[in-house]
Design a protein around this motif. Structure first.
Motif, PDB file in Angstrom:
ATOM      1  N   VAL A 184      33.941   1.101  56.879  1.00  0.00           N
ATOM      2  CA  VAL A 184      33.591  -0.190  57.397  1.00  0.00           C
ATOM      3  C   VAL A 184      32.201  -0.043  58.397  1.00  0.00           C
ATOM      4  N   GLU A 185      32.759   0.969  59.271  1.00  0.00           N
ATOM      5  CA  GLU A 185      31.960   1.422  60.302  1.00  0.00           C
ATOM      6  C   GLU A 185      30.818   2.414  59.670  1.00  0.00           C
ATOM      7  N   LEU A 186      30.884   3.096  58.639  1.00  0.00           N
ATOM      8  CA  LEU A 186      30.090   3.863  58.128  1.00  0.00           C
ATOM      9  C   LEU A 186      28.717   2.903  57.594  1.00  0.00           C
ATOM     10  N   LEU A 187      29.322   1.913  57.000  1.00  0.00           N
ATOM     11  CA  LEU A 187      28.600   0.894  56.201  1.00  0.00           C
ATOM     12  C   LEU A 187      27.562   0.408  57.283  1.00  0.00           C
ATOM     13  N   GLN A 188      28.331  -0.372  58.310  1.00  0.00           N
ATOM     14  CA  GLN A 188      27.499  -0.876  59.486  1.00  0.00           C
ATOM     15  C   GLN A 188      26.426  -0.146  60.146  1.00  0.00           C
ATOM     16  N   GLY A 189      26.699   1.255  60.316  1.00  0.00           N
ATOM     17  CA  GLY A 189      25.715   1.981  61.134  1.00  0.00           C
ATOM     18  C   GLY A 189      24.637   2.489  60.036  1.00  0.00           C
ATOM     19  N   ILE A 190      25.038   2.705  58.765  1.00  0.00           N
ATOM     20  CA  ILE A 190      23.789   3.053  58.024  1.00  0.00           C
ATOM     21  C   ILE A 190      23.111   1.523  57.740  1.00  0.00           C
ATOM     22  N   LYS A 191      23.523   0.684  57.768  1.00  0.00           N
ATOM     23  CA  LYS A 191      22.652  -0.702  57.829  1.00  0.00           C
ATOM     24  C   LYS A 191      21.830  -0.717  59.071  1.00  0.00           C
ATOM     25  N   VAL A 192      22.219  -0.212  60.059  1.00  0.00           N
ATOM     26  CA  VAL A 192      21.305  -0.281  61.157  1.00  0.00           C
ATOM     27  C   VAL A 192      20.101   0.700  61.211  1.00  0.00           C
TER      28      VAL A 192
END
Length: 179
Positions: free
Chosen positions: A26-34
């Motif tokens: 979840v954190e990986l996806l959120q960071g990549i989205k940024v």
């Protein structure tokens, strides 16, 4: 000015299957989205790498598991590269696509730290690219001997020979820090 690209490696649905999800997905996806938002706002090309496995495997070509995760879906104009090995350059058009656009500096994020991320980082360096490995935006699974975070930490240290290793907080794709 050095032309840059954000390279997103193997962030596909099959990496997030319940019970077998990549560590801190979840954190990986959120960071990549940024980073995607930053890249889009500064017109930095985004390259999606999509691994293709054979029938019966989680990343079987054409299946739900093979699809790029919907949280970071490509948009028109993004580059999508298909691969079958851990090296995103081997037997793909990645190098040609980057060179045609004058890309000299790659920001690497994605999955799997000790395989595709590591191999692509070293390969890019060997091909003369400047590389920034985003230290908190690549992930893996634990092994029988190491936690996922231990594997990530080890590769962040080892890959300093081939890349700038920076956290997502330290990176502003629009900055001139890497020119």
């Amino acid at each position: 000015m050095v032309n840059k690209a954000l390279v997103i490696i193997d962030v596909q649905n099959g990496m997030f299957l319940e019970g077998e999800a990549v560590s801190d997905g979840v954190e990986l996806l959120q960071g990549i989205k940024v980073l995607i938002t930053q890249a889009r706002s500064t017109k930095i090309p985004i390259v999606y790498i999509q691994h293709n496995e054979t029938a019966g495997y989680p990343l079987e070509n054409g299946t739900y598991g093979w699809e790029i995760h919907s949280e970071i879906s490509p948009e028109e104009g993004d580059i999508i590269i298909q691969k079958t090995t851990p090296d995103c350059f081997l037997k793909t058009s990645l190098d040609q696509e980057l060179r045609e656009r004058g890309i000299e500096h790659l920001y690497l994020v994605g999955i799997q730290t000790e395989l595709c991320v590591d191999t692509t980082c070293r390969s890019a360096f060997s091909k003369g690219y400047k590389v920034t490995l985003v230290s908190d935006l690549h992930s893996t699974w634990p092994s029988t001997e190491l936690t996922a975070q231990q594997i990530i930490n080890h590769h962040n240290e080892a890959l300093r020979w081939f890349a700038y290793v920076k956290s997502s907080v330290e990176i502003e794709l629009s900055s001139k820090a890497w020119e």
